[in-house]
Write a protein that holds these residues in place. Structure first.
Motif, PDB file in Angstrom:
ATOM      1  N   ARG A 270      31.230  37.984  49.564  1.00  0.00           N
ATOM      2  CA  ARG A 270      32.245  38.937  50.026  1.00  0.00           C
ATOM      3  C   ARG A 270      32.238  40.187  49.162  1.00  0.00           C
ATOM      4  O   ARG A 270      32.329  41.310  49.678  1.00  0.00           O
ATOM      5  CB  ARG A 270      33.636  38.294  49.996  1.00  0.00           C
ATOM      6  CG  ARG A 270      33.890  37.334  51.139  1.00  0.00           C
ATOM      7  CD  ARG A 270      35.223  36.625  50.981  1.00  0.00           C
ATOM      8  NE  ARG A 270      36.357  37.540  51.076  1.00  0.00           N
ATOM      9  CZ  ARG A 270      37.615  37.163  50.871  1.00  0.00           C
ATOM     10  NH1 ARG A 270      37.897  35.908  50.531  1.00  0.00           N
ATOM     11  NH2 ARG A 270      38.594  38.037  50.980  1.00  0.00           N
ATOM     12  N   TYR A 271      32.132  39.987  47.849  1.00  0.00           N
ATOM     13  CA  TYR A 271      32.089  41.147  46.969  1.00  0.00           C
ATOM     14  C   TYR A 271      30.854  42.001  47.246  1.00  0.00           C
ATOM     15  O   TYR A 271      30.947  43.231  47.314  1.00  0.00           O
ATOM     16  CB  TYR A 271      32.088  40.724  45.501  1.00  0.00           C
ATOM     17  CG  TYR A 271      31.882  41.913  44.585  1.00  0.00           C
ATOM     18  CD1 TYR A 271      32.914  42.822  44.364  1.00  0.00           C
ATOM     19  CD2 TYR A 271      30.647  42.164  43.999  1.00  0.00           C
ATOM     20  CE1 TYR A 271      32.729  43.941  43.562  1.00  0.00           C
ATOM     21  CE2 TYR A 271      30.452  43.280  43.197  1.00  0.00           C
ATOM     22  CZ  TYR A 271      31.491  44.158  42.982  1.00  0.00           C
ATOM     23  OH  TYR A 271      31.298  45.272  42.209  1.00  0.00           O
ATOM     24  N   SER A 272      29.714  41.367  47.405  1.00  0.00           N
ATOM     25  CA  SER A 272      28.467  42.098  47.647  1.00  0.00           C
ATOM     26  C   SER A 272      28.536  42.878  48.963  1.00  0.00           C
ATOM     27  O   SER A 272      28.068  44.016  49.039  1.00  0.00           O
ATOM     28  CB  SER A 272      27.285  41.131  47.663  1.00  0.00           C
ATOM     29  OG  SER A 272      27.140  40.486  46.410  1.00  0.00           O
ATOM     30  N   GLY A 273      29.140  42.285  49.980  1.00  0.00           N
ATOM     31  CA  GLY A 273      29.323  43.001  51.235  1.00  0.00           C
ATOM     32  C   GLY A 273      30.260  44.185  51.074  1.00  0.00           C
ATOM     33  O   GLY A 273      30.012  45.274  51.610  1.00  0.00           O
ATOM     34  N   GLY A 274      31.336  43.989  50.308  1.00  0.00           N
ATOM     35  CA  GLY A 274      32.282  45.079  50.075  1.00  0.00           C
ATOM     36  C   GLY A 274      31.660  46.209  49.285  1.00  0.00           C
ATOM     37  O   GLY A 274      31.882  47.390  49.600  1.00  0.00           O
ATOM     38  N   LEU A 275      30.876  45.873  48.270  1.00  0.00           N
ATOM     39  CA  LEU A 275      30.223  46.909  47.474  1.00  0.00           C
ATOM     40  C   LEU A 275      29.189  47.657  48.310  1.00  0.00           C
ATOM     41  O   LEU A 275      29.006  48.861  48.141  1.00  0.00           O
ATOM     42  CB  LEU A 275      29.558  46.295  46.239  1.00  0.00           C
ATOM     43  CG  LEU A 275      28.887  47.281  45.282  1.00  0.00           C
ATOM     44  CD1 LEU A 275      29.894  48.303  44.745  1.00  0.00           C
ATOM     45  CD2 LEU A 275      28.219  46.547  44.120  1.00  0.00           C
ATOM     46  N   THR A 276      28.550  46.943  49.226  1.00  0.00           N
ATOM     47  CA  THR A 276      27.593  47.603  50.131  1.00  0.00           C
ATOM     48  C   THR A 276      28.302  48.678  50.945  1.00  0.00           C
ATOM     49  O   THR A 276      27.826  49.816  51.050  1.00  0.00           O
ATOM     50  CB  THR A 276      26.931  46.578  51.062  1.00  0.00           C
ATOM     51  OG1 THR A 276      26.215  45.618  50.280  1.00  0.00           O
ATOM     52  CG2 THR A 276      25.964  47.265  52.026  1.00  0.00           C
ATOM     53  N   TYR A 277      29.460  48.337  51.519  1.00  0.00           N
ATOM     54  CA  TYR A 277      30.210  49.365  52.267  1.00  0.00           C
ATOM     55  C   TYR A 277      30.585  50.529  51.359  1.00  0.00           C
ATOM     56  O   TYR A 277      30.418  51.699  51.727  1.00  0.00           O
ATOM     57  CB  TYR A 277      31.489  48.779  52.880  1.00  0.00           C
ATOM     58  CG  TYR A 277      32.366  49.894  53.425  1.00  0.00           C
ATOM     59  CD1 TYR A 277      32.061  50.500  54.629  1.00  0.00           C
ATOM     60  CD2 TYR A 277      33.441  50.385  52.684  1.00  0.00           C
ATOM     61  CE1 TYR A 277      32.817  51.566  55.105  1.00  0.00           C
ATOM     62  CE2 TYR A 277      34.198  51.448  53.144  1.00  0.00           C
ATOM     63  CZ  TYR A 277      33.876  52.029  54.359  1.00  0.00           C
ATOM     64  OH  TYR A 277      34.610  53.094  54.813  1.00  0.00           O
ATOM     65  N   PHE A 278      31.087  50.220  50.184  1.00  0.00           N
ATOM     66  CA  PHE A 278      31.567  51.258  49.268  1.00  0.00           C
ATOM     67  C   PHE A 278      30.465  52.246  48.921  1.00  0.00           C
ATOM     68  O   PHE A 278      30.677  53.468  48.919  1.00  0.00           O
ATOM     69  CB  PHE A 278      32.108  50.596  48.004  1.00  0.00           C
ATOM     70  CG  PHE A 278      32.851  51.531  47.093  1.00  0.00           C
ATOM     71  CD1 PHE A 278      34.172  51.841  47.328  1.00  0.00           C
ATOM     72  CD2 PHE A 278      32.217  52.096  46.003  1.00  0.00           C
ATOM     73  CE1 PHE A 278      34.859  52.722  46.496  1.00  0.00           C
ATOM     74  CE2 PHE A 278      32.890  52.970  45.166  1.00  0.00           C
ATOM     75  CZ  PHE A 278      34.224  53.275  45.409  1.00  0.00           C
ATOM     76  N   GLU A 279      29.266  51.729  48.655  1.00  0.00           N
ATOM     77  CA  GLU A 279      28.164  52.607  48.265  1.00  0.00           C
ATOM     78  C   GLU A 279      27.596  53.354  49.467  1.00  0.00           C
ATOM     79  O   GLU A 279      27.187  54.513  49.356  1.00  0.00           O
ATOM     80  CB  GLU A 279      27.062  51.793  47.583  1.00  0.00           C
ATOM     81  CG  GLU A 279      27.471  51.112  46.286  1.00  0.00           C
ATOM     82  CD  GLU A 279      27.785  52.107  45.167  1.00  0.00           C
ATOM     83  OE1 GLU A 279      27.394  53.287  45.276  1.00  0.00           O
ATOM     84  OE2 GLU A 279      28.425  51.698  44.182  1.00  0.00           O
TER      85      GLU A 279
END
Length: 371
Positions: A270-279
Motif C-alpha cells: 500500500r505504501y509503495s502504491g501511494g508513493l508511486t502516485y505521489f511521485e
C-alpha cells in the motif's frame, strides 16, 4: 403540489446551534491541551495507573470525536481536526526533531499506543469505506497501474488548480507555503522508515529516491533546504511545524496515513502504491504553483523547491512505476491489488487535501488573516 411557502430560519435555534458548536470546539481545544500535558508527563503510564482521572476529560473528548467523525451520518469537521491533530502528536514521536531529549520520554507509552489504535481503527474503516476494495481485487494490476500513472502524469486542471494558477494572490501564495512547510521541511522522513531489510532491486530503487530527496547527503541540496529558502524569501518562519495550526485536517490525515503504512510492514505494498502516485502526480501539482509564481512575478528563490521537484519527480515517477510497483506486482501476485489500493488512497487523500488547502487560502483571504 410543491408549496410556495417560505420558511424563515428560527433565530433562536440558529443561535443555540452556534453556541453548541462553540462549546464543542472549546471542549476539543481543552482536551488537546490536556493531551499535550500528558505527552510531557514523566512516567505517564504509571501515573495513569495510580490516577486515571488525569486523562478523563481527554478520553471523553476522544470517544465523542470518534463517534462524530466516523460513526455519524453527518461527519463533523471539528472532530476530524481534533482526531488528526492528536494522532499526529503521537506519530511525530517516531521521528527525531533534534530537540530536548525529554520530549521523547513517552514514545513507547502503552497509553499513547492505545489512543493511536482507537483513532486508527475507526478512521481507517471510514477511509476504506470510500473505496470499492472488491473491485480493486479483480483488476489486472499491472495494466491498472500503468493506466493510472499515464492519466495522472498530465491530468486535466481541477477547480483548485485553476484557482491557484489564475486567482491566488501573493498573500495566498504565502499561505500556501505556510501549510506546505508542514511536509516540505521534513520531506522523505516517511520513506526513510521503510528501507530496512533484505537487499533487492526494489529496495535499491527506493534508496535512490531517498538519496536524491536528501540532496545526495548534502544539506545545501536537500529538498527541505529549498523549501526553507522559499519561506525565508518572504520573511516567514523556517522552523518545522511553525504553522501547525494552519494545517487542515485533510493534510494531517495524509501525513498520518503515511505514518501508518510505513510503521506496519504488512502495508508495504500500500505504501509503495501511494508513493508511486505521489511521485507520478507531483510534477503536475508543482507546475500549478510555478505558473502562479510566474504570474505573480516572484523571484527564482521563491519557487526553487517547485523547480527542483518538477525536474526530479518526473524521473522518480518512472522509477516508481517501472522499478518498484510493477516488480512488486509480479513478486506478490495474490496481494498485488494492494498496490492499486495504496495508489488510489493516496490520490483520494491528496485531492482532498489539495481542495482543503485552497479552501483555507480563500477563507484566509476573506477574513484578512493570511500569513
Amino acid at each position: 403540489m410543491q408549496s410556495n411557502l417560505v420558511i424563515f430560519p428560527n433565530a433562536g435555534a440558529a443561535k443555540k446551534s452556534t453556541q453548541t458548536e462553540e462549546r464543542t470546539i472549546t471542549k476539543y481545544d481543552r482536551a488537546e491541551k490536556q493531551f499535550v500535558e500528558l505527552l510531557a508527563m514523566e512516567d505517564l503510564d504509571n501515573k495513569l495507573d495510580v490516577k486515571p482521572a488525569i486523562a478523563t476529560e481527554f478520553q471523553q473528548a476522544l470517544s465523542m470525536a470518534i463517534r462524530a467523525a466516523y460513526q455519524n451520518d453527518r461527519s463533523d469537521e471539528q472532530a476530524h481536526r481534533f482526531l488528526q491533530r492528536i494522532l499526529y502528536r503521537i506519530n511525530r514521536l517516531k521521528l527525531f526533531w533534534y530537540d530536548d531529549l525529554r520530549h521523547y520520554t513517552n514514545e513507547r507509552s502503552l497509553y499513547l499506543c492505545s489512543c493511536r489504535d482507537q483513532i486508527e481503527a475507526a478512521w481507517q474503516k471510514w477511509e476504506l469505506a470510500q473505496i470499492d476494495v472488491a473491485a480493486l481485487q479483480q483488476l489486472d494490476v499491472e495494466q491498472a497501474l500503468i493506466e493510472r500513472a499515464s492519466a495522472d502524469l498530465n491530468p486535466p486542471l481541477s477547480e483548485s488548480s485553476r484557482y491557484i494558477r489564475e486567482e491566488m494572490t501573493e498573500a495566498g501564495y504565502r499561505h500556501l507555503l505556510a501549510i506546505g512547510s508542514f511536509d516540505g521541511l521534513v520531506e522523505a522522513s516517511h520513506l526513510s522508515r521503510i528501507l530496512g531489510g533484505v537487499a533487492n532491486e526494489v529496495q535499491c530503487t527506493l534508496m535512490r529516491v531517498l538519496i536524491e530527496e536528501y540532496g545526495n547527503g548534502r544539506l545545501s541540496r536537500k529538498h527541505s533546504t529549498f523549501f526553507a529558502q522559499m519561506l525565508a524569501e518572504f520573511g516567514m518562519n523556517t522552523q518545522p511545524e511553525a504553522y501547525f495550526d494552519l494545517v487542515p485536517w485533510e493534510v494531517l490525515a495524509s501525513t498520518n496515513h503515511n505514518f501508518l503504512v510505513t510503521e506496519r510492514k504488512r502495508y508495504f505494498l500500500r505504501y509503495s502504491g501511494g508513493l508511486t502516485y505521489f511521485e507520478v502526480a507531483g510534477p503536475a501539482v508543482y507546475k500549478n504553483y510555478m505558473v502562479a509564481a510566474q504570474r505573480l512575478g516572484l523571484s527564482e528563490v521563491a519557487v526553487g523547491y517547485w523547480e527542483l521537484h518538477i525536474r526530479e519527480d518526473e524521473r522518480h515517477g518512472r522509477w516508481m512505476v517501472d522499478d518498484v510497483a510493477l516488480p512488486l506486482a509480479e513478486r506478490y501476485p495474490n496481494d498485488a491489488w494492494e498496490l492499486v489500493l495504496g495508489y488510489d488512497q493516496q490520490k483520494l487523500m491528496s485531492d482532498r487535501a489539495g481542495a482543503a488547502v485552497v479552501r483555507s487560502i480563500r477563507e484566509a483571504k476573506q477574513s484578512a488573516s493570511v500569513v
